[in-house]
Each structure stands twice: as structure tokens, then as C-alpha cells.
Design a protein around this motif. Sequence first.
Motif, PDB file in Angstrom:
ATOM      1  N   LEU A  31       2.381  10.670  -1.536  1.00  0.00           N
ATOM      2  CA  LEU A  31       1.698   9.825  -0.664  1.00  0.00           C
ATOM      3  C   LEU A  31       1.488   8.530  -1.264  1.00  0.00           C
ATOM      4  N   ASP A  32       1.117   8.254  -2.573  1.00  0.00           N
ATOM      5  CA  ASP A  32       0.930   7.269  -3.087  1.00  0.00           C
ATOM      6  C   ASP A  32       2.047   6.256  -3.340  1.00  0.00           C
ATOM      7  N   GLN A  33       3.375   6.574  -3.123  1.00  0.00           N
ATOM      8  CA  GLN A  33       4.522   5.621  -3.399  1.00  0.00           C
ATOM      9  C   GLN A  33       4.488   4.750  -2.461  1.00  0.00           C
ATOM     10  N   GLU A  34       4.450   3.285  -2.892  1.00  0.00           N
ATOM     11  CA  GLU A  34       4.594   2.078  -2.111  1.00  0.00           C
ATOM     12  C   GLU A  34       5.593   2.163  -0.910  1.00  0.00           C
TER      13      GLU A  34
ATOM     14  N   ALA B  54       0.965  -1.112   0.142  1.00  0.00           N
ATOM     15  CA  ALA B  54       0.026  -0.111  -0.005  1.00  0.00           C
ATOM     16  C   ALA B  54       0.833   1.103  -0.006  1.00  0.00           C
ATOM     17  N   GLY B  55       0.187   2.487  -0.257  1.00  0.00           N
ATOM     18  CA  GLY B  55       1.026   3.752  -0.247  1.00  0.00           C
ATOM     19  C   GLY B  55       1.383   4.059   1.180  1.00  0.00           C
ATOM     20  N   ILE B  56       2.015   5.458   1.067  1.00  0.00           N
ATOM     21  CA  ILE B  56       2.270   5.796   2.297  1.00  0.00           C
ATOM     22  C   ILE B  56       1.107   6.594   3.063  1.00  0.00           C
TER      23      ILE B  56
ATOM     24  N   GLU C 211      -1.822   5.701   2.679  1.00  0.00           N
ATOM     25  CA  GLU C 211      -2.789   4.625   3.364  1.00  0.00           C
ATOM     26  C   GLU C 211      -2.094   4.068   4.615  1.00  0.00           C
ATOM     27  N   ASN C 212      -0.874   3.710   4.704  1.00  0.00           N
ATOM     28  CA  ASN C 212      -0.323   3.410   5.889  1.00  0.00           C
ATOM     29  C   ASN C 212      -0.345   4.245   6.984  1.00  0.00           C
TER      30      ASN C 212
ATOM     31  N   MET D 263      10.154  10.649  -0.022  1.00  0.00           N
ATOM     32  CA  MET D 263       9.312  10.013  -0.838  1.00  0.00           C
ATOM     33  C   MET D 263       8.881  11.011  -2.232  1.00  0.00           C
TER      34      MET D 263
ATOM     35  N   ARG E 233      -5.830  12.175   3.899  1.00  0.00           N
ATOM     36  CA  ARG E 233      -4.671  12.426   3.205  1.00  0.00           C
ATOM     37  C   ARG E 233      -3.998  13.951   3.771  1.00  0.00           C
TER      38      ARG E 233
END
Length: 501
Positions: free
Chosen positions: A389-392, A346-348, A350-351, A386, A372
Motif C-alpha cells: 500500500l505504500d508503493q507510490e 503519494a502511496g496507493i 493514501e490515494n 503492487m 489502511r
Amino acid sequence: MSGEEVLRAEGLRKVFPGVVALDGVDLSLRTGEVHVLLGENGAGKSTLIKILSGAYRPDGGLVRMDGRLVHPHSAGDAQRLGIATIYQEFNLVPQLTVAENLALGRPPRRFGFVDVARMERDAARLLDRVGVDVHPRTPVARLGIARMQMLEIAKALALHARVLIMDEPTAVLTTSEVAKLFTIVRQLRDEGVAIVFITHHLEEIAEIGDRVTVLRDGRSVAEVPANTRRDELVGLMVGRPIDQQYPRRPSPRGEPLLRVSGLTRAGAFDDVSFEVRAGEVVGVAGLVGAGRTEVARAVFGADRYDSGEVVVRGERLPPGDVHAAMEAGLGLVPEDRKGQGLVLGAGIGENLGLVTMRDATRAGFVDRTRLRTAAAQVAERLGIRMTGLDQEVRTLSGGNQQKVVIGKWLVADAHVLILDEPTRGIDVGAKVEIYQLVNALTDSGHAVLMISSDLPEVLGMSDRILVMARGRLVGELRATEATQDDVMALAVTEVEGSRAH
């Protein structure tokens, strides 16, 4: 004494989407030498060794062995060239036996069938060489972390490698196990093997290393002798001086936010009692197997206990109820950040929103904008490196992954944060950033319970230290007055009728 050059990397470059991982890295390895590779998380160490071991192909530069240009495109290619790699994440099959793992992909055969007797004899010889007392038929799933690490080393020895790459091999080992590992490393060095040794423990460098190559921001910035002063090594790694390795800043003490009384679980821990006040960092020290992690998980509700009670901000928590613990303001950063603290795919964002997703849900819909916004604020506060925020999360360095694990509790505004081995496998620069975050938490009236096997860390970042041995609390020390010897004297206590005080 090191000999002739066996491997040379020149101008290696590797680019991932939005990230230049390597930008002109040079490295030379000699026979009979331990060459330490040093750098912050994200400096390019993992990318470099994955190129050498055939996992990645470089976008530029070249690799030579014995002066000949080579292009390892797989682990098999690298192994045929004589390059073996021991990664931080174990490459073992838990369902197979120790002997089967040691012979995986190349079992000895007789008349077309696997020669099980020879395979087990070969395994026994390798296990004896690394000092692991385990039967070759033992399933790997039954081994502890330290034995798995030594098994990975035994696998590499079975390849008769000329170049051995060891990525953080001491991260999960006790002091005695590290000494055993260093004996093996020195034997290999004396046999003429060229060893790349990656570590975040600066005190290990002069003890085991010959030369050091320092990486920073994807570039090789220096090659220095292993006896170079630690403060100089730190300056080369981070590009700036770090004045204080453990910048603990005492905060005003408030009321008890966490009170644990008589906590007991048969076979794990017995009659554990302590409290942590607002503005306080309480360290928990002890040897591996002392019960520290088990107590932390029980306090958080991840595991049940037989008797005792846990009170957070005046509220008694029901045993084995993680949700109740979180609702009361308790957070846990687990020892295994990848297995228990993150959703790697999952993305940053989401975590960072994992803990608060329930609170942000209305009528079955998640308020993603709210999540977000909060995630972006925490990511900026923590300085997470990063692309967005969508980066895994799986693509982040270890230090940045740890910031995400801690960050989700900042989003949730946890009042009491339990940190279990918070800086394991993290470079000195990222450690200081996490220590400064701990200071910020206690400055704002939060409480921190910190479990760590790193004694200098416990002494440097705690206000009080609780010492556990064999599932019991055996003592409490003021961090400003305690020494490593004081802590170890308690940690090896033979627990009989003694109790914490």
C-alpha cells in the motif's frame, strides 16, 4: 516493404525495487517497417522504450544499431544515434511558442543569436507536414490535446530520426485525426524509417502495422504478423482466452439515483435532462467537444452551471459544491486520471483513502488503521498489482492507476459513479476487469454514468445510450438495438431546436 535490420535488442533485463520489469526481452526493427509493440499495462512496454530512448540503463542484455553495440545513457545519446521517442505524456513547454518548442535545445543561430525568422520558417514547414493549421508563434498553452500530439510528432520529424518510437499516439485523437496520423506514419515508413508503434486499440494493428512483438510479464512471448486474428493477439497478451470483450451483465433496475433536469451553462451545454436508475449503466456518447465532460463536471459540482438542478437519491445538490455531491453518494472518475484523479507522489493506500479521510478524522486525528484496512480490502478486490500500500502511485501501470482512481470511490461506497473515459490507454485485460467491476457495482444496486469515445465500449457496456452534440442531448438509444452508425448519425446532428427525448 521492410528492409535491413537497423536495431536489435537482445535479452534486455531491468529490475526495480521489488519488481522485475523486463526479464530477457528481444526486439528487432527493420527500415521501412511499422513494428507494433503489444502487451497489457505492466507488461514492460514503457520500460523497454525508455531503455531504447536512453531514459533507463538496462541491468542486462544489449542493444545494437547497424550491428554495432550502443549504450544510450540519455535522450541526447539516443537522438544522436537516430532514435526519437514520442511519449504518452507530452514533453512540451506550455509557456513557449510552437516554433520555440519545435527548436527546443537546438535553435538555429545566426551571428551567435537565435535566428527567429528561420526557426519560424522551419516550424511552418514541419506543421504543414503533419497537417496542423496553427501559427508558429502560437503559445503551446493555447493548443488542444490533439494538436499537442501532432506537435510532438513534428518535433520527432525535426530530428530526422531513423528509429521513431510512438507510445499510444492515437489515445487522444478523433477518428479523422487518427487517419491523418496514419498517413504520416505511412509516409515515414516509405521513407525508410523504422517505427515502433504502441497501441491498445487492436483494430489499428492490421491497418498500420507490419509485425507485432507481444510482451507479457516482462518477457517477449511472441513475434507475429500484424494481420494475426485479434482473439489470438489477446490470448498472447493475457496468457488466457477472453471469451467476451464486453461482459455486460444486466441487473435489476431500481429507483432513480441520479436525476438531472434542464442543466445549462452558456457556451458549454444547454437544457440537459436525464436520469440514471439503480442497477443501470447509462452511456454518454458524442464527438469531442460535444459537452459530455463539461456536463459530468457540473453534475459533480466541480464546475458551476447557470440553471437546472441535480438530484442524487432524492436530495437536490447545491451548484458547484463537490463536498455536497460526495456526501450525497456521487463519485467522479475524471478523464485525466493523473492530473485530476491521483496524487502521484503519494502511496496507493493514501490515494485509496482520499475521499474518506474526512470521515475517518476524529478530533483532528486521522484513523489511519481504519483507512489502511479499507484500502487493503479494496486493493485486493480490484487485484491491484503492487508491492504494498505504500508503493507510490506514479510507479503503477496505467491500468492499475485507473483501478486506484475507481477504488477510492469503492472505499467511500459511492452510490452513483460517473466514469469519464474509464478505459482510455488501458490494455484489453485491464479493461475487462474494469467492466466486471461495473457489473459488480450495478449488481449491488449502484448506478453508473459512463462517458466514452470508444463506441464499441458504449454499445457493449451500456443499458441505455445518451448522445450529445454541440452541448445538447439529441437522442437516447437502447444499447441492445443500437449500432455504431445509429450513434454517429445522432452525434453529427446539427443542433437547432431539437431536444433529447
